[in-house]
Write an enzyme that holds these catalytic residues in place. Structure first.
Site, PDB file in Angstrom:
ATOM      1  N   GLY A   1       5.380  -5.586 -77.889  1.00 53.85           N
ATOM      2  CA  GLY A   1       4.695  -5.354 -79.157  1.00 53.85           C
ATOM      3  C   GLY A   1       3.388  -4.604 -78.949  1.00 53.85           C
TER       4      GLY A   1
ATOM      5  CG  HIS B   1       0.707   2.500 -77.639  1.00 51.49           C
ATOM      6  ND1 HIS B   1       1.423   3.358 -76.833  1.00 51.49           N
ATOM      7  CD2 HIS B   1       0.451   1.407 -76.869  1.00 51.49           C
ATOM      8  CE1 HIS B   1       1.572   2.837 -75.630  1.00 51.49           C
ATOM      9  NE2 HIS B   1       1.002   1.645 -75.619  1.00 51.49           N
TER      10      HIS B   1
ATOM     11  CG  HIS C   1       5.194   0.894 -77.084  1.00 55.57           C
ATOM     12  ND1 HIS C   1       3.876   0.595 -77.343  1.00 55.57           N
ATOM     13  CD2 HIS C   1       5.567   0.110 -76.044  1.00 55.57           C
ATOM     14  CE1 HIS C   1       3.472  -0.346 -76.497  1.00 55.57           C
ATOM     15  NE2 HIS C   1       4.479  -0.639 -75.695  1.00 55.57           N
TER      16      HIS C   1
ATOM     17  CG  ASP D   1       3.551  -0.367 -67.016  1.00 59.37           C
ATOM     18  OD1 ASP D   1       2.570  -1.060 -66.708  1.00 59.37           O
ATOM     19  OD2 ASP D   1       3.782   0.011 -68.182  1.00 59.37           O
TER      20      ASP D   1
ATOM     21  CD  GLN E   1       7.226  -2.992 -66.115  1.00 56.87           C
ATOM     22  OE1 GLN E   1       6.512  -3.960 -66.318  1.00 56.87           O
ATOM     23  NE2 GLN E   1       7.497  -2.099 -67.051  1.00 56.87           N
TER      24      GLN E   1
ATOM     25  CB  SER F   1      -2.625   0.779 -72.234  1.00 59.02           C
ATOM     26  OG  SER F   1      -2.527  -0.604 -71.964  1.00 59.02           O
TER      27      SER F   1
ATOM     28  NE  ARG G   1      -3.133  -6.668 -70.550  1.00 62.58           N
ATOM     29  CZ  ARG G   1      -1.878  -6.834 -70.140  1.00 62.58           C
ATOM     30  NH1 ARG G   1      -1.148  -5.765 -69.864  1.00 62.58           N
ATOM     31  NH2 ARG G   1      -1.367  -8.033 -70.013  1.00 62.58           N
TER      32      ARG G   1
END
Length: 279
Positions: A29, A32, A35, A148, A151, A183, A185
């Site tokens: 979720g 932005h 995504h 990422d 990841q 991000s 964050r």
């Protein structure tokens, strides 16, 4: 766009569409434009696109921002509807982990370096939840961002190790106009910190240029660390082989500059991948 909260209902929906290619975009979720670029990639590959929103508790350590992670469901839903996503999966913790959160899958050594050195349980938690989503959705494609990067390599390894018939696709890091990697964050940044944040990308770019101009890896890395440390708390900055995050050898062509910093209470990661000349 149809919304599902249970594995059973989502599977029933998807089982009726298996004559189409299905692409999965897993998210937590706080959506932005980065995504949405993943969604665009998914739509270019498959007829059916599934987006999941699930803040996964097993990838957060004690003291991290699990309880404070941005919840922007209303705006997320509107964004996904605007992209004509076919299915939004909103599972509960019990739906994802009906038998508890213990996992028998370990990511291995690659999960203990870089971000893993500072977040030792993080990548096992990521692999755990991604494995569950792959089992539930059984997509033909799954789309991830290259921001990422560690990841991404771990998920590719998971697919290989568990013999999933899923093609992992990635898109380059999406950036704001000033270079800051997009991000969720970033929402944590104060106005002042937001003004400083693009310096992170600027230093990585200068380091890449220095390496391409012939500066040694040691000197370029030291210069970058010294520069970043004037503005940020640097967790790590490494120059590595982009194929496997190991030390660069003479034959290495794909290079990654990869780093994590903290400032103003916020942790940011970024990387640059480039091809070395004359190898």
């Amino acid at each position: 766009m149809q919304i599902f909260t249970t594995e059973k209902d989502l599977k029933l929906f998807l089982d009726s569409l298996r004559n189409n290619n299905i692409a999965l975009v897993p998210t937590m979720g706080g959506l932005h434009e980065g995504h949405l670029s993943l969604v665009d990639k998914a739509k270019s590959l498959a007829q059916i696109v599934v987006v999941s929103i699930f803040v996964n508790p097993t990838q957060f350590a004690r003291g991290e921002d699990f309880d404070d992670y941005p919840n922007t469901f209303d705006s997320d839903k509107l964004l996904l509807e605007s992209k004509k996503v076919d299915a939004l999966f909103l599972p509960s913790k019990d739906e994802i982990y009906p038998h508890g959160t213990e996992s028998d899958y370990k990511v291995g050594d690659i999960g203990q370096i870089l971000c893993g050195a500072f977040r030792p349980t993080h990548f096992n938690g990521v692999a755990q939840v991604v494995r569950r989503f792959f089992e539930i959705v059984n997509p033909n494609y799954a789309i991830f961002g290259e921001k990422d990067f560690q990841q991404l390599l771990i998920i590719k390894s998971l697919v290989k190790n568990l013999n999933f018939k899923i093609k992992i696709e990635s898109i380059p890091t999406q950036r704001e106009e000033d270079g800051l990697a997009m991000s969720t964050r970033n929402q944590y940044l104060s106005d002042l910190d937001r003004e400083k944040a693009p310096h992170f990308y600027s230093v990585l770019s200068d380091t890449r240029d220095a390496l391409l101009d012939g500066k040694s890896i040691y000197d370029a890395r030291e210069d970058a660390l010294n520069t970043l440390s004037r503005s940020f708390e640097v967790e790590y900055l490494e120059v590595l082989d982009a194929n496997n995050l190991t030390q660069i050898e003479t034959k290495t062509t794909e290079i990654i500059i990869i780093s994590a910093i903290r400032f103003g209470g916020t942790r940011l990661i970024d990387n640059l991948v480039f091809r070395r000349k004359n190898v």
